[in-house]
Motif scaffolding. Sequence first.
Motif, PDB file in Angstrom:
ATOM      1  N   UNK A   1       0.820  -1.205   0.000  1.00  0.00           N
ATOM      2  CA  UNK A   1       0.000   0.000   0.000  1.00  0.00           C
ATOM      3  C   UNK A   1       0.866   1.273   0.000  1.00  0.00           C
ATOM      4  N   UNK A   2       2.178   1.114  -0.198  1.00  0.00           N
ATOM      5  CA  UNK A   2       3.077   2.270  -0.227  1.00  0.00           C
ATOM      6  C   UNK A   2       3.341   2.720  -1.664  1.00  0.00           C
ATOM      7  N   UNK A   3       3.530   4.023  -1.798  1.00  0.00           N
ATOM      8  CA  UNK A   3       3.973   4.611  -3.060  1.00  0.00           C
ATOM      9  C   UNK A   3       5.222   5.435  -2.789  1.00  0.00           C
ATOM     10  N   UNK A   4       5.977   5.656  -3.842  1.00  0.00           N
ATOM     11  CA  UNK A   4       7.178   6.495  -3.765  1.00  0.00           C
ATOM     12  C   UNK A   4       6.897   7.746  -4.593  1.00  0.00           C
ATOM     13  N   UNK A   5       6.954   8.881  -3.932  1.00  0.00           N
ATOM     14  CA  UNK A   5       6.767  10.161  -4.594  1.00  0.00           C
ATOM     15  C   UNK A   5       8.151  10.759  -4.809  1.00  0.00           C
ATOM     16  N   UNK A   6       8.552  10.892  -6.062  1.00  0.00           N
ATOM     17  CA  UNK A   6       9.845  11.498  -6.400  1.00  0.00           C
ATOM     18  C   UNK A   6       9.580  12.947  -6.777  1.00  0.00           C
ATOM     19  N   UNK A   7      10.282  13.857  -6.100  1.00  0.00           N
ATOM     20  CA  UNK A   7      10.058  15.289  -6.325  1.00  0.00           C
ATOM     21  C   UNK A   7      11.359  15.950  -6.751  1.00  0.00           C
ATOM     22  N   UNK A   8      11.253  16.855  -7.728  1.00  0.00           N
ATOM     23  CA  UNK A   8      12.425  17.576  -8.226  1.00  0.00           C
ATOM     24  C   UNK A   8      12.565  18.927  -7.550  1.00  0.00           C
ATOM     25  N   UNK A   9      13.682  19.568  -7.833  1.00  0.00           N
ATOM     26  CA  UNK A   9      13.958  20.910  -7.306  1.00  0.00           C
ATOM     27  C   UNK A   9      12.894  21.913  -7.756  1.00  0.00           C
ATOM     28  N   UNK A  10      12.351  21.718  -8.967  1.00  0.00           N
ATOM     29  CA  UNK A  10      11.342  22.652  -9.477  1.00  0.00           C
ATOM     30  C   UNK A  10       9.920  22.173  -9.181  1.00  0.00           C
ATOM     31  N   UNK A  11       9.800  21.213  -8.268  1.00  0.00           N
ATOM     32  CA  UNK A  11       8.527  20.696  -7.762  1.00  0.00           C
ATOM     33  C   UNK A  11       7.780  19.779  -8.734  1.00  0.00           C
ATOM     34  N   UNK A  12       8.434  19.327  -9.795  1.00  0.00           N
ATOM     35  CA  UNK A  12       7.827  18.305 -10.643  1.00  0.00           C
ATOM     36  C   UNK A  12       7.817  17.014  -9.826  1.00  0.00           C
ATOM     37  N   UNK A  13       6.727  16.272  -9.881  1.00  0.00           N
ATOM     38  CA  UNK A  13       6.663  15.052  -9.095  1.00  0.00           C
ATOM     39  C   UNK A  13       6.010  13.916  -9.857  1.00  0.00           C
ATOM     40  N   UNK A  14       6.475  12.718  -9.522  1.00  0.00           N
ATOM     41  CA  UNK A  14       6.000  11.490 -10.148  1.00  0.00           C
ATOM     42  C   UNK A  14       5.806  10.467  -9.043  1.00  0.00           C
ATOM     43  N   UNK A  15       4.790   9.616  -9.200  1.00  0.00           N
ATOM     44  CA  UNK A  15       4.514   8.576  -8.218  1.00  0.00           C
ATOM     45  C   UNK A  15       4.731   7.209  -8.852  1.00  0.00           C
ATOM     46  N   UNK A  16       5.437   6.348  -8.118  1.00  0.00           N
ATOM     47  CA  UNK A  16       5.609   4.944  -8.490  1.00  0.00           C
ATOM     48  C   UNK A  16       5.109   4.110  -7.317  1.00  0.00           C
ATOM     49  N   UNK A  17       4.445   3.000  -7.595  1.00  0.00           N
ATOM     50  CA  UNK A  17       4.003   2.147  -6.490  1.00  0.00           C
ATOM     51  C   UNK A  17       5.157   1.274  -6.020  1.00  0.00           C
TER      52      UNK A  17
END
Length: 165
Positions: A96-112
Motif C-alpha cells: 500500500x506504499x507509493x514512492x513520490x519522487x520530487x524535483x527541485x522545481x517541484x515536478x513530481x511522479x509517483x511509483x508504487x
Amino acid sequence: MEQSPFLPQQSDLHLVQVPPPGRPLRSDQLLVTGDIVHDWVIVTADLHAHAREPVNVRYVTRHAQEVHHVQGVPLHQLLARVSLRRDGRRKKDHLSFVVLARSEDDYQVVLSWAEIAPDLGACAALLATRYNGRLLTRPTLVVPHDGQANRYVRGVCRLQLVRVG
C-alpha cells in the motif's frame, strides 16, 4: 528487507543529519522521508560511488526518438535500505506504499512500491547519477522501459514514501 550487494550499509553512505524544517538541503543532497522509521539524507557522490554499469535508455518525444546513456543505482536497491512504518494488522501492508519522487522545481511522479519491487513489477527505475557522460549534482529518476520520458524526474531532491488508502 533484503540487503543489497550494490549498496553499503547506511553507516557507509556518509549520511548527513536531516536538516531542520525550513532549512534547505545542499544542492548535492537527496532527502528520503515519509512513512519510514528514520528520514535520511544521501549525497549524490556517495550514491554515484555505487552506480551500476551504464545503460542506454530510449524514449520518444514529440519530435524524435532519443537515446541517452545513463549510469546510476536501481531505485529498489536504495529503498531496500529504508524501514517502512508497517501496520502489522494490514495484510501485505508494504503493497500500500507509493514512492513520490520530487524535483527541485517541484515536478513530481509517483511509483508504487509493487511496481519497483524486483519480485513484483520490476520496472527497473533508476536514480541516474551520470547522464550522457555528465556527472549530475542531484540524481535523475529514469524509468527505462517507459516509451516516453514523462516519468523522468531531473534534479531529484526528495523521495517520499507514503502509505495510501
